[in-house]
Motif scaffolding. Structure first.
Motif, PDB file in Angstrom:
ATOM      1  N   GLY A 193       0.813  -1.213   0.000  1.00 47.51           N
ATOM      2  CA  GLY A 193       0.000   0.000   0.000  1.00 47.51           C
ATOM      3  C   GLY A 193       0.846   1.263   0.000  1.00 47.51           C
ATOM      4  O   GLY A 193       1.969   1.267   0.496  1.00 47.51           O
ATOM      5  N   PRO A 194       0.313   2.360  -0.553  1.00 47.75           N
ATOM      6  CA  PRO A 194       1.056   3.620  -0.669  1.00 47.75           C
ATOM      7  C   PRO A 194       1.087   4.392   0.655  1.00 47.75           C
ATOM      8  O   PRO A 194       0.169   5.141   0.976  1.00 47.75           O
ATOM      9  N   LEU A 195       2.146   4.229   1.427  1.00 50.65           N
ATOM     10  CA  LEU A 195       2.205   4.838   2.754  1.00 50.65           C
ATOM     11  C   LEU A 195       2.159   6.360   2.723  1.00 50.65           C
ATOM     12  O   LEU A 195       1.640   6.980   3.649  1.00 50.65           O
ATOM     13  N   HIS A 196       2.670   6.972   1.661  1.00 45.63           N
ATOM     14  CA  HIS A 196       2.665   8.433   1.600  1.00 45.63           C
ATOM     15  C   HIS A 196       1.246   9.004   1.577  1.00 45.63           C
ATOM     16  O   HIS A 196       1.050  10.187   1.836  1.00 45.63           O
ATOM     17  N   LEU A 197       0.253   8.154   1.330  1.00 45.71           N
ATOM     18  CA  LEU A 197      -1.153   8.603   1.326  1.00 45.71           C
ATOM     19  C   LEU A 197      -1.848   8.327   2.660  1.00 45.71           C
ATOM     20  O   LEU A 197      -3.007   8.681   2.836  1.00 45.71           O
ATOM     21  N   GLY A 198      -1.143   7.701   3.592  1.00 47.00           N
ATOM     22  CA  GLY A 198      -1.734   7.341   4.878  1.00 47.00           C
ATOM     23  C   GLY A 198      -1.790   8.505   5.854  1.00 47.00           C
ATOM     24  O   GLY A 198      -1.067   9.490   5.715  1.00 47.00           O
ATOM     25  N   GLU A 199      -2.647   8.367   6.844  1.00 39.97           N
ATOM     26  CA  GLU A 199      -2.755   9.354   7.916  1.00 39.97           C
ATOM     27  C   GLU A 199      -1.667   9.093   8.949  1.00 39.97           C
ATOM     28  O   GLU A 199      -1.243   7.958   9.134  1.00 39.97           O
ATOM     29  N   ILE A 200      -1.248  10.147   9.642  1.00 36.48           N
ATOM     30  CA  ILE A 200      -0.295  10.003  10.735  1.00 36.48           C
ATOM     31  C   ILE A 200      -1.054  10.187  12.037  1.00 36.48           C
ATOM     32  O   ILE A 200      -1.801  11.142  12.198  1.00 36.48           O
ATOM     33  N   GLU A 201      -0.876   9.233  12.952  1.00 37.16           N
ATOM     34  CA  GLU A 201      -1.542   9.282  14.255  1.00 37.16           C
ATOM     35  C   GLU A 201      -0.531   8.990  15.350  1.00 37.16           C
ATOM     36  O   GLU A 201       0.445   8.281  15.126  1.00 37.16           O
ATOM     37  N   ASP A 202      -0.811   9.512  16.537  1.00 35.20           N
ATOM     38  CA  ASP A 202      -0.008   9.181  17.705  1.00 35.20           C
ATOM     39  C   ASP A 202      -0.600   7.911  18.323  1.00 35.20           C
ATOM     40  O   ASP A 202      -1.772   7.890  18.694  1.00 35.20           O
ATOM     41  N   ILE A 203       0.208   6.871  18.407  1.00 31.97           N
ATOM     42  CA  ILE A 203      -0.236   5.605  18.986  1.00 31.97           C
ATOM     43  C   ILE A 203       0.732   5.224  20.095  1.00 31.97           C
ATOM     44  O   ILE A 203       1.919   5.016  19.832  1.00 31.97           O
ATOM     45  N   ASN A 204       0.202   5.194  21.290  1.00 32.80           N
ATOM     46  CA  ASN A 204       0.999   4.797  22.446  1.00 32.80           C
ATOM     47  C   ASN A 204       2.272   5.640  22.573  1.00 32.80           C
ATOM     48  O   ASN A 204       3.345   5.129  22.875  1.00 32.80           O
ATOM     49  N   GLY A 205       2.140   6.944  22.278  1.00 32.95           N
ATOM     50  CA  GLY A 205       3.269   7.864  22.394  1.00 32.95           C
ATOM     51  C   GLY A 205       4.228   7.865  21.219  1.00 32.95           C
ATOM     52  O   GLY A 205       5.280   8.491  21.285  1.00 32.95           O
ATOM     53  N   GLN A 206       3.878   7.191  20.125  1.00 34.56           N
ATOM     54  CA  GLN A 206       4.736   7.134  18.953  1.00 34.56           C
ATOM     55  C   GLN A 206       3.980   7.612  17.720  1.00 34.56           C
ATOM     56  O   GLN A 206       2.838   7.222  17.501  1.00 34.56           O
ATOM     57  N   ALA A 207       4.640   8.434  16.907  1.00 32.51           N
ATOM     58  CA  ALA A 207       4.046   8.864  15.644  1.00 32.51           C
ATOM     59  C   ALA A 207       4.056   7.680  14.688  1.00 32.51           C
ATOM     60  O   ALA A 207       5.091   7.040  14.480  1.00 32.51           O
ATOM     61  N   CYS A 208       2.874   7.372  14.118  1.00 28.21           N
ATOM     62  CA  CYS A 208       2.735   6.224  13.220  1.00 28.21           C
ATOM     63  C   CYS A 208       2.029   6.633  11.941  1.00 28.21           C
ATOM     64  O   CYS A 208       1.119   7.460  11.952  1.00 28.21           O
ATOM     65  N   ILE A 209       2.435   6.024  10.847  1.00 29.57           N
ATOM     66  CA  ILE A 209       1.721   6.162   9.586  1.00 29.57           C
ATOM     67  C   ILE A 209       0.749   4.990   9.516  1.00 29.57           C
ATOM     68  O   ILE A 209       1.095   3.861   9.891  1.00 29.57           O
ATOM     69  N   ILE A 210      -0.483   5.268   9.069  1.00 29.39           N
ATOM     70  CA  ILE A 210      -1.502   4.234   8.948  1.00 29.39           C
ATOM     71  C   ILE A 210      -1.659   3.916   7.458  1.00 29.39           C
ATOM     72  O   ILE A 210      -2.028   4.785   6.670  1.00 29.39           O
TER      73      ILE A 210
END
Length: 163
Positions: A69-86
């Motif tokens: 999947g194209p990660l550059h199109l994913g949302e960025i969220e804070d998960i458990n104190g870490q920035a994550c790409i969805i």
């Protein structure tokens, strides 16, 4: 001379020589421009997503380790104190800093209804980003170990070589 095409979000393109050493930093653009929007680029045939989040640049293989999947199109969220790409395809969560895959788990031996975030280990190859005099540079990872995202990165390299 072999070259890769760098596709800018504004529609422009730039060429990057394939002759650079893997461990050499490659200038991918100006800091002011890259802060405004995400970009993808090819370095030595490898498709890289460059993201800016909370005052820091991150670079990782552009295609998700799970299914490409194209990660550059994913949302960025804070998960458990870490920035994550969805990942926009299957919602896989990947830390921007380390490339770890995260998941929620419940231990059947512990009576807790709240799932806890766990790491699958490093699944997505991340690359080093530096900023110097307003220019943003990416240095490809020199980690020799195979990582799950290498599968899609290598498919991308092989298809770009056939063109």
């Amino acid at each position: 001379m072999d070259k890769d095409i760098k596709k800018m979000d504004d529609g422009g393109i730039a060429e990057i020589s394939n002759k650079k050493e893997t461990d050499s930093p490659v200038c991918i653009g100006r800091e002011e421009e890259l802060k405004k929007q995400r970009t993808t680029t090819r370095i030595n045939g490898r498709e890289i997503a460059v993201l800016y989040h909370d005052g820091k640049f991150y670079a990782m293989d552009c295609r998700c380790y799970h299914a490409g999947g194209p990660l550059h199109l994913g949302e960025i969220e804070d998960i458990n104190g870490q920035a994550c790409i969805i990942c926009p395809w299957h919602k896989y969560k990947i830390t921007l800093a380390t490339g770890e895959g995260l998941y929620q788990a419940i231990n059947p031996r512990e009576p807790s209804v709240t799932p806890k975030w766990r790491s699958k280990g490093v699944k997505q190859r991340t690359h080093h980003v530096t900023v110097d005099n307003g220019n943003v540079y990416v240095t490809l990872s020199d980690m020799a170990d195979s990582i799950d995202s290498d599968y899609y990165a290598e498919k991308s390299i092989n298809s770009s070589m056939k063109k």
